[in-house]
Design an enzyme around this catalytic site. Sequence first.
Site, PDB file in Angstrom:
ATOM      1  N   ASP A  30      59.781  24.230  40.452  1.00 49.12           N
ATOM      2  CA  ASP A  30      60.238  25.182  39.435  1.00 49.12           C
ATOM      3  C   ASP A  30      61.201  24.474  38.453  1.00 49.12           C
ATOM      4  O   ASP A  30      61.734  23.498  38.590  1.00 49.12           O
ATOM      5  CB  ASP A  30      61.071  26.285  40.216  1.00 49.12           C
ATOM      6  CG  ASP A  30      61.397  27.431  39.324  1.00 49.12           C
ATOM      7  OD1 ASP A  30      60.697  27.643  38.341  1.00 49.12           O
ATOM      8  OD2 ASP A  30      62.265  28.284  39.994  1.00 49.12           O
ATOM      9  N   HIS A  47      55.294  21.766  31.298  1.00 42.91           N
ATOM     10  CA  HIS A  47      54.372  21.644  32.501  1.00 42.91           C
ATOM     11  C   HIS A  47      53.679  20.300  32.426  1.00 42.91           C
ATOM     12  O   HIS A  47      53.255  19.751  33.442  1.00 42.91           O
ATOM     13  CB  HIS A  47      53.246  22.544  32.166  1.00 42.91           C
ATOM     14  CG  HIS A  47      53.857  24.222  32.235  1.00 42.91           C
ATOM     15  ND1 HIS A  47      54.603  24.550  33.346  1.00 42.91           N
ATOM     16  CD2 HIS A  47      53.637  25.245  31.561  1.00 42.91           C
ATOM     17  CE1 HIS A  47      54.954  25.946  33.217  1.00 42.91           C
ATOM     18  NE2 HIS A  47      54.233  26.249  31.979  1.00 42.91           N
ATOM     19  N   LEU A 141      47.081  11.130  53.118  1.00 39.48           N
ATOM     20  CA  LEU A 141      47.642  12.077  52.737  1.00 39.48           C
ATOM     21  C   LEU A 141      46.905  13.237  52.424  1.00 39.48           C
ATOM     22  O   LEU A 141      45.913  13.250  51.658  1.00 39.48           O
ATOM     23  CB  LEU A 141      48.486  11.700  51.691  1.00 39.48           C
ATOM     24  CG  LEU A 141      49.292  12.806  50.949  1.00 39.48           C
ATOM     25  CD1 LEU A 141      50.639  13.309  52.022  1.00 39.48           C
ATOM     26  CD2 LEU A 141      49.771  12.770  49.720  1.00 39.48           C
TER      27      LEU A 141
HETATM   28  C1  FPP Z   1      57.548  26.701  37.529  1.00 35.78           C
HETATM   29  O1  FPP Z   1      58.135  26.427  36.130  1.00 35.78           O
HETATM   30  C2  FPP Z   1      56.259  25.850  37.566  1.00 35.78           C
HETATM   31  C3  FPP Z   1      54.911  26.523  37.423  1.00 35.78           C
HETATM   32  C4  FPP Z   1      54.616  27.678  37.225  1.00 35.78           C
HETATM   33  C5  FPP Z   1      53.722  25.695  37.261  1.00 35.78           C
HETATM   34  C6  FPP Z   1      53.744  24.284  38.027  1.00 35.78           C
HETATM   35  C7  FPP Z   1      52.355  23.587  37.600  1.00 35.78           C
HETATM   36  C8  FPP Z   1      52.761  22.389  37.415  1.00 35.78           C
HETATM   37  C9  FPP Z   1      53.552  21.329  37.579  1.00 35.78           C
HETATM   38  C10 FPP Z   1      51.414  21.781  36.589  1.00 35.78           C
HETATM   39  C11 FPP Z   1      50.244  21.766  37.505  1.00 35.78           C
HETATM   40  C12 FPP Z   1      50.027  21.156  38.743  1.00 35.78           C
HETATM   41  C13 FPP Z   1      49.231  20.550  39.388  1.00 35.78           C
HETATM   42  C14 FPP Z   1      49.204  20.295  40.975  1.00 35.78           C
HETATM   43  C15 FPP Z   1      48.063  19.741  38.539  1.00 35.78           C
HETATM   44  P1  FPP Z   1      58.625  27.485  35.125  1.00 35.78           P
HETATM   45  O2  FPP Z   1      57.567  27.697  34.136  1.00 35.78           O
HETATM   46  O3  FPP Z   1      58.574  28.507  36.005  1.00 35.78           O
HETATM   47  O4  FPP Z   1      59.966  26.802  34.835  1.00 35.78           O
HETATM   48  P2  FPP Z   1      61.219  28.169  34.367  1.00 35.78           P
HETATM   49  O5  FPP Z   1      61.497  28.896  35.513  1.00 35.78           O
HETATM   50  O6  FPP Z   1      62.199  27.035  33.922  1.00 35.78           O
HETATM   51  O7  FPP Z   1      60.671  28.951  33.131  1.00 35.78           O
END
Ligand code: FPP
Length: 250
Positions: A30, A47, A141
């Site tokens: 997050d 992201h 892994l």
């Molecule tokens: C949360 O941050 C993150 C996500 C909803 C997406 C996570 C995805 C990735 C890290 C990239 C893809 C993953 C892989 C395994 C290739 P948020 O956007 O909710 O952050 P915020 O709460 O600060 O707005």
Amino acid sequence: MKPAFPSAASAAPAGGSIGPVPRHVAIIMDGNGRWAKARRLPRVAGHRQGIEAVRRTIRAAGDLGIEALTLYAFSSENWRRPAAEIADLMGLLRHYIKSELNELAREGVRLRIIGDYRKLEPDLVRMLDDAVERTANNTRLTLAIALNYGAQDELLRAARRLMREARAGEVDPDTLDDAAFEARLDTVGLPRLDLLIRTSGEQRLSNFLLWQAAYAELIFTDTLWPDFDREHLVAAIETFGQRERRYGGL
Ligand code: FPP
């Protein structure tokens, strides 16, 4: 419920002196949006940096002797985000799988997908199935990526399946036990979850691995996911090693 919880201390030894290494670590990644906002960048930039943190974490997890790493990449509730952000996330995922598959295979990573991922775009589903198949014999892994995953949805799917099996006479409701239930969950075959980490300061499970987290240690860190690196993982494992796990006993 049977009390047979394999001890993390009996897991693969740590490379150094960081203490017992959890067999299975799950992460709620997050804070990508806040990382980008703090730099006046579009959310997609957060992201993108999040994917760098994914790469670092996979490498570190393999080096540390963690057996399974489960990452919450897209929840069944993330469809509520603006269409453009969903498209960005799916595009990044496509790019990640395409560009990283050889590297994952080289690092001995076996890919698994959990969640109702077959509802994603057909080309992405094919790409994921192919990647899972190509890495199926790797043993260093297991990387489980949660896509269109929600724990309540996973439990409901398992319940529906069991009810169909019971109706067909294949399962006896009176003798169904936790092992038989777990065999119908998306995480079947993965080691018991030892440690669940959430970044960015939020302290919620957000519908992630609700069954599997029953006796997991929970660690919440203020670090935003794009800043997460090997040192943060090592610190979490050290904290994990200091926790006393009693599984309801004394
Ligand atoms: C949360 O941050 C993150 C996500 C909803 C997406 C996570 C995805 C990735 C890290 C990239 C893809 C993953 C892989 C395994 C290739 P948020 O956007 O909710 O952050 P915020 O709460 O600060 O707005």
